[in-house]
Design an enzyme around this catalytic site. Structure first.
Site, mmCIF file in Angstrom:
data_model
loop_
_atom_site.group_PDB
_atom_site.id
_atom_site.type_symbol
_atom_site.label_atom_id
_atom_site.label_comp_id
_atom_site.label_asym_id
_atom_site.label_seq_id
_atom_site.Cartn_x
_atom_site.Cartn_y
_atom_site.Cartn_z
ATOM 1 C CG HIS A 19 2.929 -1.055 4.403
ATOM 2 N ND1 HIS A 19 2.868 -1.045 5.766
ATOM 3 C CD2 HIS A 19 1.787 -0.438 3.976
ATOM 4 C CE1 HIS A 19 1.743 -0.470 6.163
ATOM 5 N NE2 HIS A 19 1.065 -0.089 5.095
ATOM 6 C CD GLU A 200 -6.599 -0.732 5.242
ATOM 7 O OE1 GLU A 200 -6.019 -0.923 6.330
ATOM 8 O OE2 GLU A 200 -6.171 -1.207 4.153
HETATM 9 N N1 ADE Z 1 0.267 -3.643 6.278
HETATM 10 C C1 ADE Z 1 0.560 -3.531 4.980
HETATM 11 N N2 ADE Z 1 -0.447 -2.958 4.317
HETATM 12 C C2 ADE Z 1 -1.412 -2.684 5.220
HETATM 13 C C3 ADE Z 1 -2.700 -2.083 5.155
HETATM 14 N N3 ADE Z 1 -3.218 -1.653 4.007
HETATM 15 N N4 ADE Z 1 -3.406 -1.978 6.291
HETATM 16 C C4 ADE Z 1 -2.905 -2.423 7.444
HETATM 17 N N5 ADE Z 1 -1.716 -2.987 7.562
HETATM 18 C C5 ADE Z 1 -0.965 -3.122 6.457
HETATM 19 ZN ZN ZN Z 2 -0.843 0.673 4.797
#
Ligand code: ADE
Ligand code: ZN
Length: 334
Positions: A19, A200
């Site tokens: 990101h 995640e």
């Molecule tokens: N935005 C930035 N990093 C992120 C992550 N690890 N999971 C979800 N959204 C994000």
């Molecule tokens: Zn991410």
């Protein structure tokens, strides 16, 4: 740095889960705050770094969205992207497919073209000055309604030549992929490829929804797939890549310790996993640091390191001929 760490640094790599807003180092945050006359709630770079202790994804996101407020002008987005590319050059990262979150900026009155033009200009310079190829991915924020994502897709249409894919990020729990099926279908109709964060913090069901409903080419993270053995078998069969982010997973407490991480287990089973840094300014490392952290905790072999680097190019959106060239180079490193 030992010989293996040097080898990992020199290994040609592609980064597919990064990101840009998460590559904002505290030093640049301070500089941009001054330049734009913004007061930060921190006195020093050290105080910012000390605040980076998270117990889950939401903890991190709250600070991450606050940090992004210093990004105001096209030059700010250029500087952010350029600083990331310089890190890539130092670590032999040869190809990148970074994410950006347009809504984080448009919702505070920064125009879509300011953001995309700044990022794109830096990416073009990355190709000519540093020899780093790139494709850009725009993510929809899943804590906002699908209607807002549709609006963002509309704004992206004039920039189709600069944006290859759409993704889905932000708070995962309680925001399943099926909420965004309509906007992903519209994006595909417009010619965008698709990826999505899933598995995640969210359950394996979200990974299946991303595959079945959002038609993703890659799953971002995906580490919770192991809770569903049939899903792991499916991922092995279809070879849809997982863009895994080891240091991020530790910082956000997805795994307690790097020794508990499942990335090499998944690699050895035949899942197409890759190593990535996610939000390196917040999680303590870029690509090489992520490779090193996995190598040290899980006793990665040279063959596994090469396979991970190979996967990173194979999982990219590069044309087949370029993938082949990188894979051949990596095979010669055995
Ligand atoms: N935005 C930035 N990093 C992120 C992550 N690890 N999971 C979800 N959204 C994000
Ligand atoms: Zn991410």
């Amino acid at each position: 740095m030992n010989d293996f760490h040097r080898f990992l640094t020199d290994l040609p790599k592609a980064e597919l889960h990064l990101h840009l807003e998460g590559s904002l180092e505290p030093e640049l945050m301070f500089k941009l705050a001054q330049r734009n006359h913004i007061t930060l709630p921190f006195d020093s770079v050290e105080a910012i770094r000390a605040a980076y202790q998270f117990s889950n994804l939401q903890d991190f996101l709250d600070i991450y969205y606050q940090g992004a407020n210093v990004l105001q002008t096209e030059q700010d987005f250029y500087d952010l992207t350029w600083a990331y590319l310089e890190r890539c050059a130092a670590q032999n990262v040869k190809h990148v497919e970074p994410f950006f979150d347009p809504q984080t900026h448009t919702d505070r009155g920064i125009s879509f073209d300011t953001v995309v033009n700044g990022i794109s200009r830096a990416l073009a310079d990355g190709q000519t000055k540093l020899g780093i190829s790139s494709y850009l991915i725009m993510c929809f924020l899943r804590h906002l309604p699908e209607a807002a994502a549709f609006d963002t897709l509309q704004q992206a249409l004039p920039y189709k030549d600069k944006i290859i894919a759409v993704g889905l990020d932000s708070s995962e729990k309680g925001h399943p992929p099926h909420d965004f099926q309509g906007v992903f279908e519209a994006a595909i109709q417009q010619g965008f490829l698709t990826v999505a964060h899933a598995g995640e913090e969210g359950p394996p069901e979200y990974i299946k929804e991303a595959l079945d409903l959002l038609q993703v080419k890659r799953i971002d993270h995906g580490v919770r797939c192991v809770e569903d053995p049939a899903l792991v078998e499916r991922l092995i069969q279809i070879q849809t890549p997982l863009t895994v982010c080891p240091l991020s997973n530790i910082k956000l407490c997805v795994f307690k310790d790097m020794r508990d991480h499942n990335i090499l287990h998944l690699l050895d089973k035949g899942v197409k996993v890759t190593i990535n840094s996610d939000d390196p300014a917040y999680f303590g490392g870029y690509m090489t640091e992520n490779f090193i952290a996995v190598a040290d905790a899980l006793h990665m072999s040279k063959a596994q390191a090469i396979e991970l680097a190979q996967n990173s190019f194979e999982a990219s959106f590069l044309p087949p001929s370029e993938k082949k060239t990188w894979v051949a180079k990596l095979k010669a490193m055995h």
